[in-house]
Design a protein around this motif. Structure first.
Motif, PDB file in Angstrom:
ATOM      1  N   ALA A  82       0.834  -1.200   0.000  1.00  0.00           N
ATOM      2  CA  ALA A  82       0.000   0.000   0.000  1.00  0.00           C
ATOM      3  C   ALA A  82       0.866   1.247   0.000  1.00  0.00           C
ATOM      4  CB  ALA A  82      -0.931   0.005   1.209  1.00  0.00           C
ATOM      5  N   LEU A  83       1.931   1.252   0.780  1.00  0.00           N
ATOM      6  CA  LEU A  83       2.821   2.407   0.808  1.00  0.00           C
ATOM      7  C   LEU A  83       3.494   2.596  -0.548  1.00  0.00           C
ATOM      8  CD1 LEU A  83       4.534   2.040   4.289  1.00  0.00           C
ATOM      9  CD2 LEU A  83       2.911   3.790   3.574  1.00  0.00           C
ATOM     10  N   THR A  84       3.943   1.512  -1.144  1.00  0.00           N
ATOM     11  CA  THR A  84       4.595   1.591  -2.447  1.00  0.00           C
ATOM     12  C   THR A  84       3.630   2.119  -3.502  1.00  0.00           C
ATOM     13  OG1 THR A  84       6.024  -0.253  -1.870  1.00  0.00           O
ATOM     14  CG2 THR A  84       5.846   0.274  -4.192  1.00  0.00           C
ATOM     15  N   ALA A  85       2.407   1.614  -3.520  1.00  0.00           N
ATOM     16  CA  ALA A  85       1.411   2.056  -4.494  1.00  0.00           C
ATOM     17  C   ALA A  85       1.084   3.531  -4.307  1.00  0.00           C
ATOM     18  CB  ALA A  85       0.149   1.212  -4.378  1.00  0.00           C
ATOM     19  N   ARG A  86       0.963   3.954  -3.058  1.00  0.00           N
ATOM     20  CA  ARG A  86       0.661   5.364  -2.781  1.00  0.00           C
ATOM     21  C   ARG A  86       1.820   6.256  -3.218  1.00  0.00           C
ATOM     22  NH1 ARG A  86      -1.170   5.897   2.777  1.00  0.00           N
ATOM     23  NH2 ARG A  86      -3.092   5.143   1.893  1.00  0.00           N
ATOM     24  N   GLU A  87       3.053   5.845  -2.951  1.00  0.00           N
ATOM     25  CA  GLU A  87       4.216   6.626  -3.362  1.00  0.00           C
ATOM     26  C   GLU A  87       4.274   6.756  -4.882  1.00  0.00           C
ATOM     27  OE1 GLU A  87       7.396   4.432  -1.604  1.00  0.00           O
ATOM     28  OE2 GLU A  87       7.096   5.314   0.366  1.00  0.00           O
ATOM     29  N   GLU A  88       3.986   5.674  -5.598  1.00  0.00           N
ATOM     30  CA  GLU A  88       3.987   5.717  -7.057  1.00  0.00           C
ATOM     31  C   GLU A  88       2.917   6.666  -7.581  1.00  0.00           C
ATOM     32  OE1 GLU A  88       3.647   1.756  -8.561  1.00  0.00           O
ATOM     33  OE2 GLU A  88       5.553   1.139  -7.706  1.00  0.00           O
ATOM     34  N   ALA A  89       1.742   6.640  -6.968  1.00  0.00           N
ATOM     35  CA  ALA A  89       0.658   7.528  -7.397  1.00  0.00           C
ATOM     36  C   ALA A  89       1.034   8.986  -7.161  1.00  0.00           C
ATOM     37  CB  ALA A  89      -0.628   7.183  -6.648  1.00  0.00           C
ATOM     38  N   GLU A  90       1.642   9.273  -6.016  1.00  0.00           N
ATOM     39  CA  GLU A  90       2.065  10.648  -5.722  1.00  0.00           C
ATOM     40  C   GLU A  90       3.135  11.102  -6.707  1.00  0.00           C
ATOM     41  OE1 GLU A  90       3.269  10.540  -1.649  1.00  0.00           O
ATOM     42  OE2 GLU A  90       1.209  10.508  -0.904  1.00  0.00           O
ATOM     43  N   ARG A  91       4.070  10.218  -7.035  1.00  0.00           N
ATOM     44  CA  ARG A  91       5.132  10.543  -7.989  1.00  0.00           C
ATOM     45  C   ARG A  91       4.537  10.845  -9.368  1.00  0.00           C
ATOM     46  NH1 ARG A  91       8.255   5.758  -8.323  1.00  0.00           N
ATOM     47  NH2 ARG A  91       8.327   5.959  -6.087  1.00  0.00           N
ATOM     48  N   ASP A  92       3.550  10.031  -9.779  1.00  0.00           N
ATOM     49  CA  ASP A  92       2.894  10.264 -11.070  1.00  0.00           C
ATOM     50  C   ASP A  92       2.154  11.589 -11.084  1.00  0.00           C
ATOM     51  OD1 ASP A  92       3.855   7.860 -11.976  1.00  0.00           O
ATOM     52  OD2 ASP A  92       1.978   6.767 -11.666  1.00  0.00           O
ATOM     53  N   ASP A  93       1.515  11.943  -9.959  1.00  0.00           N
ATOM     54  CA  ASP A  93       0.814  13.226  -9.877  1.00  0.00           C
ATOM     55  C   ASP A  93       1.790  14.387 -10.013  1.00  0.00           C
ATOM     56  OD1 ASP A  93      -1.635  12.014  -9.562  1.00  0.00           O
ATOM     57  OD2 ASP A  93      -1.667  12.247  -7.362  1.00  0.00           O
ATOM     58  N   LEU A  94       2.925  14.278  -9.354  1.00  0.00           N
ATOM     59  CA  LEU A  94       3.931  15.349  -9.447  1.00  0.00           C
ATOM     60  C   LEU A  94       4.452  15.496 -10.872  1.00  0.00           C
ATOM     61  CD1 LEU A  94       6.006  14.828  -6.177  1.00  0.00           C
ATOM     62  CD2 LEU A  94       4.482  16.736  -6.734  1.00  0.00           C
ATOM     63  N   ARG A  95       4.675  14.378 -11.535  1.00  0.00           N
ATOM     64  CA  ARG A  95       5.153  14.417 -12.918  1.00  0.00           C
ATOM     65  C   ARG A  95       4.139  15.088 -13.833  1.00  0.00           C
ATOM     66  NH1 ARG A  95       7.510   8.323 -13.225  1.00  0.00           N
ATOM     67  NH2 ARG A  95       9.422   8.722 -12.075  1.00  0.00           N
ATOM     68  N   SER A  96       2.866  14.774 -13.633  1.00  0.00           N
ATOM     69  CA  SER A  96       1.835  15.361 -14.502  1.00  0.00           C
ATOM     70  C   SER A  96       1.667  16.855 -14.228  1.00  0.00           C
ATOM     71  CB  SER A  96       0.509  14.632 -14.337  1.00  0.00           C
ATOM     72  OG  SER A  96      -0.005  14.804 -13.039  1.00  0.00           O
ATOM     73  N   GLN A  97       1.885  17.293 -12.998  1.00  0.00           N
ATOM     74  CA  GLN A  97       1.771  18.703 -12.664  1.00  0.00           C
ATOM     75  C   GLN A  97       2.955  19.510 -13.186  1.00  0.00           C
ATOM     76  OE1 GLN A  97       1.411  18.885  -8.419  1.00  0.00           O
ATOM     77  NE2 GLN A  97      -0.666  18.044  -8.408  1.00  0.00           N
ATOM     78  N   ASN A  98       4.121  18.871 -13.199  1.00  0.00           N
ATOM     79  CA  ASN A  98       5.324  19.581 -13.632  1.00  0.00           C
ATOM     80  C   ASN A  98       5.575  19.494 -15.128  1.00  0.00           C
ATOM     81  OD1 ASN A  98       5.915  20.418 -11.039  1.00  0.00           O
ATOM     82  ND2 ASN A  98       7.065  18.576 -10.571  1.00  0.00           N
ATOM     83  N   GLY A  99       4.708  18.815 -15.809  1.00  0.00           N
ATOM     84  CA  GLY A  99       4.777  18.834 -17.263  1.00  0.00           C
ATOM     85  C   GLY A  99       5.565  17.758 -17.848  1.00  0.00           C
TER      86      GLY A  99
END
Length: 46
Positions: free
Chosen positions: A29-46
């Motif tokens: 669960a922690l790994t999946a959440r970290e991956e989702a947060e990383r993907d969100d940051l990537r999409s926000q930063n372009g």
């Protein structure tokens, strides 16, 4: 709504929401959440 362990296994991955019947464990669960947060940051930063 409560998903069963059988549902999670059929889906095939951990969604990271710390589901009550998650067969993948807390570490998944922690790994999946970290991956989702990383993907969100990537999409926000372009």
């Amino acid at each position: 709504m409560v998903f069963t362990a059988r549902f999670h296994l059929k889906r095939g991955y951990c969604c990271g929401n710390n589901c009550r019947h998650c067969p993948y464990g807390d570490e998944a669960a922690l790994t999946a959440r970290e991956e989702a947060e990383r993907d969100d940051l990537r999409s926000q930063n372009g």
